[in-house]
Design an enzyme around this catalytic site. Structure first.
Site, PDB file in Angstrom:
ATOM      1  N   CYS A   1     -17.612  37.065  72.148  1.00 14.08           N
ATOM      2  CA  CYS A   1     -16.313  37.702  72.406  1.00 14.08           C
ATOM      3  C   CYS A   1     -15.797  37.323  73.790  1.00 14.08           C
ATOM      4  O   CYS A   1     -16.551  37.350  74.770  1.00 14.08           O
ATOM      5  CB  CYS A   1     -16.448  39.217  72.295  1.00 14.08           C
ATOM      6  SG  CYS A   1     -14.865  40.071  72.512  1.00 14.08           S
TER       7      CYS A   1
ATOM      8  N   CYS B   1     -15.903  43.661  78.471  1.00 11.13           N
ATOM      9  CA  CYS B   1     -16.324  45.069  78.432  1.00 11.13           C
ATOM     10  C   CYS B   1     -17.739  45.171  79.005  1.00 11.13           C
ATOM     11  O   CYS B   1     -18.673  44.544  78.487  1.00 11.13           O
ATOM     12  CB  CYS B   1     -16.294  45.594  77.011  1.00 11.13           C
ATOM     13  SG  CYS B   1     -14.702  45.318  76.168  1.00 11.13           S
TER      14      CYS B   1
ATOM     15  N   CYS C   1     -20.938  45.833  76.807  1.00  8.46           N
ATOM     16  CA  CYS C   1     -21.101  45.158  75.514  1.00  8.46           C
ATOM     17  C   CYS C   1     -21.940  43.882  75.572  1.00  8.46           C
ATOM     18  O   CYS C   1     -21.587  42.926  76.270  1.00  8.46           O
ATOM     19  CB  CYS C   1     -19.729  44.833  74.928  1.00  8.46           C
ATOM     20  SG  CYS C   1     -19.856  44.153  73.256  1.00  8.46           S
TER      21      CYS C   1
ATOM     22  N   CYS D   1     -17.928  50.749  57.717  1.00  8.51           N
ATOM     23  CA  CYS D   1     -17.097  50.189  58.776  1.00  8.51           C
ATOM     24  C   CYS D   1     -17.545  48.761  59.096  1.00  8.51           C
ATOM     25  O   CYS D   1     -18.743  48.499  59.230  1.00  8.51           O
ATOM     26  CB  CYS D   1     -17.186  51.060  60.025  1.00  8.51           C
ATOM     27  SG  CYS D   1     -16.037  50.550  61.321  1.00  8.51           S
TER      28      CYS D   1
ATOM     29  N   CYS E   1     -13.455  51.162  56.734  1.00  7.35           N
ATOM     30  CA  CYS E   1     -12.965  51.180  58.106  1.00  7.35           C
ATOM     31  C   CYS E   1     -13.197  49.796  58.716  1.00  7.35           C
ATOM     32  O   CYS E   1     -14.128  49.091  58.330  1.00  7.35           O
ATOM     33  CB  CYS E   1     -13.728  52.245  58.894  1.00  7.35           C
ATOM     34  SG  CYS E   1     -13.358  52.294  60.661  1.00  7.35           S
TER      35      CYS E   1
ATOM     36  N   CYS F   1      -9.554  56.114  64.102  1.00  3.43           N
ATOM     37  CA  CYS F   1     -10.867  56.502  64.615  1.00  3.43           C
ATOM     38  C   CYS F   1     -10.887  56.043  66.065  1.00  3.43           C
ATOM     39  O   CYS F   1     -10.824  54.852  66.341  1.00  3.43           O
ATOM     40  CB  CYS F   1     -11.956  55.819  63.790  1.00  3.43           C
ATOM     41  SG  CYS F   1     -13.621  56.014  64.449  1.00  3.43           S
TER      42      CYS F   1
ATOM     43  N   ARG G   1     -17.830  62.317  65.744  1.00  2.00           N
ATOM     44  CA  ARG G   1     -19.008  61.527  65.359  1.00  2.00           C
ATOM     45  C   ARG G   1     -20.006  61.398  66.508  1.00  2.00           C
ATOM     46  O   ARG G   1     -19.676  60.936  67.596  1.00  2.00           O
ATOM     47  CB  ARG G   1     -18.584  60.129  64.887  1.00  2.00           C
ATOM     48  CG  ARG G   1     -19.783  59.293  64.400  1.00  2.00           C
ATOM     49  CD  ARG G   1     -19.360  58.004  63.748  1.00  2.00           C
ATOM     50  NE  ARG G   1     -18.498  58.279  62.623  1.00  2.00           N
ATOM     51  CZ  ARG G   1     -17.337  57.659  62.399  1.00  2.00           C
ATOM     52  NH1 ARG G   1     -16.912  56.736  63.230  1.00  2.00           N
ATOM     53  NH2 ARG G   1     -16.615  57.966  61.357  1.00  2.00           N
TER      54      ARG G   1
END
Length: 326
Positions: free
Chosen positions: A52, A56, A59, A96, A128, A188, A260
């Protein structure tokens, strides 16, 4: 009454209540809007892993960090549908799919994702996706394919956001949430605690979520799982009381939302998870991985459900309830 006009001062007052009073208030509200012994079981699959371009700080899938994540291309449709079937057989009612993309692009990979969405929806699962930034047109295509929910976390407060991510803005995140809403996809959206933020930052994130024009249908509360090679690898573990305060406050602010208990659950005992359920959590991710981080396996969760007398929430329950009330 559902409110979208909470002030930060009101939220701070709730968050800082004596913890047993806070749990009691949240549990009371939880019982007004939800079955207290019912928990939604969700499965999260990484359909495109690593590489990616974002930065972040939490991550392991960011290309710029030296982690042990191997870059993999988008999975084929049949593999994903097989994983969805396995998740359904193991008791999940929401599936998801996460892709390590900065944003959705209109290409063959997106066409494949639309096929995946159609196939999973046909199984009767709530489907999702979390694919990064999304335009309104792309959101409409996903909705037409059968998408039920779109995950796009705020991660933290607007004030602390730049300390964690520099490759996109807070407003970018809010725009994607708005685009999902416009397409009539349920949202979400939650965040992560334990990244070095202050309590005021946690309150700020909850304030943003609770004052959206429409509350998210699902609010994931994640405890950071530090990963070697990322900038946050040495962050200390979040205590269960911090998770309880976040979950209980979210439940009071957003009574109808599914709250969640997400990442970090693998480092919690059954007793600690039970406290979170008591405080208003009513959704978990099942399966031994959350994208690339560890998670309790299905067997452990089934044993916990038996001990706590919990039952899985059925798919599309909101829609069924609304149709019966008409």
């Amino acid at each position: 009454m559902i409110r979208n006009d909470w002030t930060k001062e009101e939220i701070s007052e709730i968050y800082h209540k004596p913890v047993l009073d806070l749990i009691y208030q949240a549990a009371t509200i939880h019982r007004q809007y939800h079955e207290p012994n019912e928990v939604q079981v969700c499965t999260l699959l990484s359909i495109k892993t690593g590489g990616c371009p974002e930065d972040c700080a939490y991550c392991p899938q960011a290309a710029r960090y030296h982690t042990d994540i191997k870059v993999e291309k988008l999975l084929d449709v049949q593999t994903v549908l097989q994983k969805a079937q396995e998740a359904k057989e193991a008791g999940s009612t929401r599936f998801c799919m996460g892709a390590a993309w900065r944003e959705v692009r209109n290409n063959r990979d997106f066409d494949k994702v639309l096929e995946m969405v159609k196939g999973v929806a046909q199984m009767g699962l709530e489907v999702c996706c979390t694919l990064g930034m999304l335009t309104e047109e792309q959101a409409i295509k996903l909705k037409e394919a059968g998408l039920y929910a779109y995950n796009h976390n705020l991660d933290t407060s607007e004030e602390f956001y730049d300390e964690i991510i520099s490759t996109r803005t807070y407003q970018d995140r809010l725009n994607t949430i708005a685009n999902a809403n416009k397409a009539k996809i349920s949202v979400c959206s939650g965040g992560i605690i334990g990244m070095g933020e202050t309590i005021e930052d946690r309150i700020g994130m909850l304030h943003t979520l609770a004052t959206l024009p429409e509350h998210p249908e699902s609010v994931p509360v994640n405890a950071l799982v530090p990963v070697a090679g990322t900038p946050l690898e040495n962050q200390p573990k979040v205590s269960v009381w911090e998770m309880v305060r976040m979950i209980a406050t979210a439940r009071i602010l957003m009574p109808k939302a599914m709250v969640r208990l997400s990442a970090g659950r693998v480092r919690m005992s059954v007793e600690e998870q039970a406290l979170c359920f008591l405080a208003g959590a009513n959704s978990i991710f099942a399966g031994d991985k959350l994208l690339t981080t560890p998670n309790p396996d299905y067997i452990s969760d089934q044993e916990m459900f038996q001990v706590l007398n919990l039952k899985p929430r059925q798919a599309y329950k909101n829609e069924l309830t609304e149709s019966l009330n008409v």
